[in-house]
Design an enzyme around this catalytic site. Sequence first.
Site, PDB file in Angstrom:
ATOM      1  CB  SER A   1      -6.593 -18.208  -3.588  1.00 57.17           C
ATOM      2  OG  SER A   1      -7.893 -18.444  -3.132  1.00 57.17           O
TER       3      SER A   1
ATOM      4  CG  ASP B   1     -12.774  -8.302  14.733  1.00 52.19           C
ATOM      5  OD1 ASP B   1     -13.350  -9.411  14.729  1.00 52.19           O
ATOM      6  OD2 ASP B   1     -12.419  -7.731  15.782  1.00 52.19           O
TER       7      ASP B   1
ATOM      8  CG  HIS C   1      -7.665 -23.450  -3.668  1.00 54.93           C
ATOM      9  ND1 HIS C   1      -7.916 -22.750  -4.840  1.00 54.93           N
ATOM     10  CD2 HIS C   1      -7.566 -22.502  -2.684  1.00 54.93           C
ATOM     11  CE1 HIS C   1      -7.972 -21.452  -4.585  1.00 54.93           C
ATOM     12  NE2 HIS C   1      -7.750 -21.284  -3.287  1.00 54.93           N
TER      13      HIS C   1
END
Length: 258
Positions: free
Chosen positions: A86, A176, A235
């Site tokens: 990925s 974040d 996946h």
Amino acid sequence: MTTLLNYQRGGSGATVILIHGLFGAMDNLNILAKHLQQKFDVIQVDVRNHGDSFHHSSMDYEDLAMDIFNLLDHLNVERCHVVGHSMGGKIAMQCALTQPNRIHSLIVADIAPVQYPPHHKQILSGLKAIDPQTINQRKDADNLLAEYEPALGVRQFLLKNLVKSEQGYQWRANIDNIANAYHQITKPVKNDAQYTGPVLFIKGGNSDYITNENRAAIGKRFPHAKARVITNAGHWLHAEKPQEFNRIVEQFIEKNEV
């Protein structure tokens, strides 16, 4: 002084580096690592902002690839095989395009070198909605995240990033930084160069991460690329069909070991 990625190394022989995907950590590829360590020198890494690696505001693929090369330089590894799943597959591709002379072979698990739609925004909103300081037990976090992500398996994977210390729960990954740099993560692999070495794309038969429309983009950058499909896998093909995935990776590395 260069900040290095957190890593583990085991086995002996030709060097193989394993790169995990978004929201993951090096242990995502533990089954593959243990299998390959029987024949190869295997390096597992935590990508920046993930696992126990350093935090940084950039998630640009050129920067992520340089993290890999900085670690290889530190470990005195001149050339290696690289396997990425990925987002880790994009990092691996960027490595091969940036310094092709250092990559023996490239194995990409269920990702293409293209722009992807921002389909993790709901997950990121859910993760940001969790304040670890207010969590008393993991079930509290799961209940909050369930409002954003219905699949239990996905939530369990994501909440592996929530760890408990003497001070209480805290995020292991920098949520974040990942959220703020998410636009970089969805971008295509940079570089107009080609990697003409051996490349294998392994696709999950039930996954839509690699499509026929991606063939041109793959062929342009990797003219010698081959493909394998693992049927009845999505996946997370390395976790769903580990024996088949491990065998394919091992055979490709052995075939291209020079």
